[in-house]
Write an enzyme that holds these catalytic residues in place. Sequence first.
Site, PDB file in Angstrom:
ATOM      1  N   HIS A   1       0.847  -1.199   0.000  1.00  0.00           N
ATOM      2  CA  HIS A   1       0.000   0.000   0.000  1.00  0.00           C
ATOM      3  C   HIS A   1       0.879   1.244   0.000  1.00  0.00           C
ATOM      4  CE1 HIS A   1      -3.615  -2.246   0.375  1.00  0.00           C
ATOM      5  NE2 HIS A   1      -3.234  -2.812   1.494  1.00  0.00           N
TER       6      HIS A   1
ATOM      7  N   HIS B   1      -0.664 -10.604   1.651  1.00  0.00           N
ATOM      8  CA  HIS B   1      -1.940 -10.746   2.381  1.00  0.00           C
ATOM      9  C   HIS B   1      -2.612 -12.097   2.161  1.00  0.00           C
ATOM     10  CE1 HIS B   1      -1.798  -6.503   3.027  1.00  0.00           C
ATOM     11  NE2 HIS B   1      -2.052  -6.162   1.791  1.00  0.00           N
TER      12      HIS B   1
ATOM     13  N   HIS C   1     -10.810  -6.315   3.957  1.00  0.00           N
ATOM     14  CA  HIS C   1      -9.354  -6.323   3.801  1.00  0.00           C
ATOM     15  C   HIS C   1      -8.938  -7.650   3.148  1.00  0.00           C
ATOM     16  CE1 HIS C   1      -5.096  -6.598   4.842  1.00  0.00           C
ATOM     17  NE2 HIS C   1      -5.122  -5.292   5.066  1.00  0.00           N
TER      18      HIS C   1
ATOM     19  N   GLU D   1      -6.467  -9.701   3.488  1.00  0.00           N
ATOM     20  CA  GLU D   1      -6.094 -10.824   4.372  1.00  0.00           C
ATOM     21  C   GLU D   1      -7.350 -11.448   4.988  1.00  0.00           C
ATOM     22  OE1 GLU D   1      -3.067 -10.129   7.465  1.00  0.00           O
ATOM     23  OE2 GLU D   1      -4.156 -11.561   8.692  1.00  0.00           O
TER      24      GLU D   1
ATOM     25  N   THR E   1      -3.549 -10.430  11.116  1.00  0.00           N
ATOM     26  CA  THR E   1      -2.185 -10.340  11.667  1.00  0.00           C
ATOM     27  C   THR E   1      -1.758  -8.920  12.036  1.00  0.00           C
ATOM     28  OG1 THR E   1      -1.292 -10.177   9.436  1.00  0.00           O
ATOM     29  CG2 THR E   1      -1.305 -12.366  10.432  1.00  0.00           C
TER      30      THR E   1
ATOM     31  N   CYS F   1       0.778 -10.612  14.209  1.00  0.00           N
ATOM     32  CA  CYS F   1       2.178 -10.750  13.812  1.00  0.00           C
ATOM     33  C   CYS F   1       3.072 -10.106  14.877  1.00  0.00           C
ATOM     34  CB  CYS F   1       2.358 -10.062  12.463  1.00  0.00           C
ATOM     35  SG  CYS F   1       4.053  -9.950  11.939  1.00  0.00           S
TER      36      CYS F   1
ATOM     37  N   SER G   1      -2.771   2.894   3.493  1.00  0.00           N
ATOM     38  CA  SER G   1      -2.204   1.821   4.310  1.00  0.00           C
ATOM     39  C   SER G   1      -2.855   1.848   5.689  1.00  0.00           C
ATOM     40  CB  SER G   1      -0.687   2.017   4.442  1.00  0.00           C
ATOM     41  OG  SER G   1      -0.207   1.276   5.536  1.00  0.00           O
ATOM     42  N   SER G   2      -3.574   0.777   6.056  1.00  0.00           N
ATOM     43  CA  SER G   2      -4.236   0.783   7.375  1.00  0.00           C
ATOM     44  C   SER G   2      -3.187   0.725   8.469  1.00  0.00           C
ATOM     45  CB  SER G   2      -5.259  -0.345   7.511  1.00  0.00           C
ATOM     46  OG  SER G   2      -4.763  -1.543   7.025  1.00  0.00           O
ATOM     47  N   ASN G   3      -2.112  -0.018   8.214  1.00  0.00           N
ATOM     48  CA  ASN G   3      -1.026  -0.095   9.191  1.00  0.00           C
ATOM     49  C   ASN G   3      -0.384   1.287   9.378  1.00  0.00           C
ATOM     50  OD1 ASN G   3       2.269  -0.523   8.661  1.00  0.00           O
ATOM     51  ND2 ASN G   3       1.462  -1.420  10.520  1.00  0.00           N
TER      52      ASN G   3
HETATM   53  S1  SF4 Z   1       3.136  -7.675   8.884  1.00  0.00           S
HETATM   54 FE1  SF4 Z   1       3.797  -9.709   9.598  1.00  0.00          FE
HETATM   55  S2  SF4 Z   1       2.208 -11.081   8.805  1.00  0.00           S
HETATM   56 FE2  SF4 Z   1       1.993  -9.181   7.656  1.00  0.00          FE
HETATM   57  S3  SF4 Z   1       3.246  -9.482   5.834  1.00  0.00           S
HETATM   58 FE3  SF4 Z   1       4.555  -8.506   7.365  1.00  0.00          FE
HETATM   59  S4  SF4 Z   1       5.621 -10.202   8.401  1.00  0.00           S
HETATM   60 FE4  SF4 Z   1       3.858 -11.065   7.304  1.00  0.00          FE
END
Ligand code: SF4
Length: 288
Positions: free
Chosen positions: A40, A74, A128, A130, A166, A199, A227-229
């Site tokens: 993303h 994902h 999402h 994943e 994760t 994760c 990007s949600s992260n």
């Molecule tokens: S955040 Fe963790 S689970 Fe997701 S792709 Fe990266 S290493 Fe893999």
Amino acid sequence: MEVLIEKEAGFCFGVVSAIDKCENCLEKFGELYCLGELVHNSMEISRLKKLGLRIIDVKDLEKMQNCRVMIRAHGEPPSTYALAKKNQIEIFDATCPIVLKLQKDVKRAYDTMDKSKSQIVIFGKQGHAEVIGLVGQTENSAIVISSEKDIAQIDFTKAVYLFSQTTKNKEEFENIITLIREKMLEVGNENFFVTDSICKRMASRTKTLLEFADSVDAVLFVSGKHSSNGTYLYEFCKQHKKETFFISEKSDIDFELLKGFNKIGISGATSTPMWLMEEIRDYVLAKS
Ligand code: SF4
């Protein structure tokens, strides 16, 4: 002025390995399709597009045949693999091993549970990639919850097998576990099975980010807007240190906001490439 890049920032190993795989394929074949954006981050995607990457969705896949398609970190549901097989599409699978293990755990729980008395629950973002891949392991029967209010969808009289996307936040997951357990105990049901599927890299990321933020005067947080992260980490950092600024590229930097600061930190999401953070560092140094 000093400009530092956080050591822990940037791609996680799942994304590094997906990009390596993608670059190797492009070098060999010159063209590769990818189901959804490989990462993303629009800057990294435009770099890969110049090398021959084409982004498609599942609807495109239905019409394609005899080509090469990459599955990103994902993961994908079983229906995607079946469709690719039917259309004689060669799959280059970059599903992260951690996501792959989670898919297997969800499938095992679903295959072995008494389906009339149990349910699979996924704590994750509806829609999402994943999560779609995980729900696909349960013949699309899993319940997806993204917040406290969604737990009303669960039948508390039945057994619950709970998993998490994760990249979800550990504290939020623990809160959801507590709420579900309380509701189940109210009806005398103890059949609650939780798999901690967050994760580890994500779980430790918030701690390292705050330590880094404390060591500088201001943080430029670099991430794609989708990007949600990235959105989560930025907001988390901003709450702790108000001198945190979200940027996607160097032209987003407002130098007025950086006036008076001697030590600038650069950090980013798990989808932010190191080359982009280095470019931003060099740009800030050149302008100071
Ligand atoms: S955040 Fe963790 S689970 Fe997701 S792709 Fe990266 S290493 Fe893999």
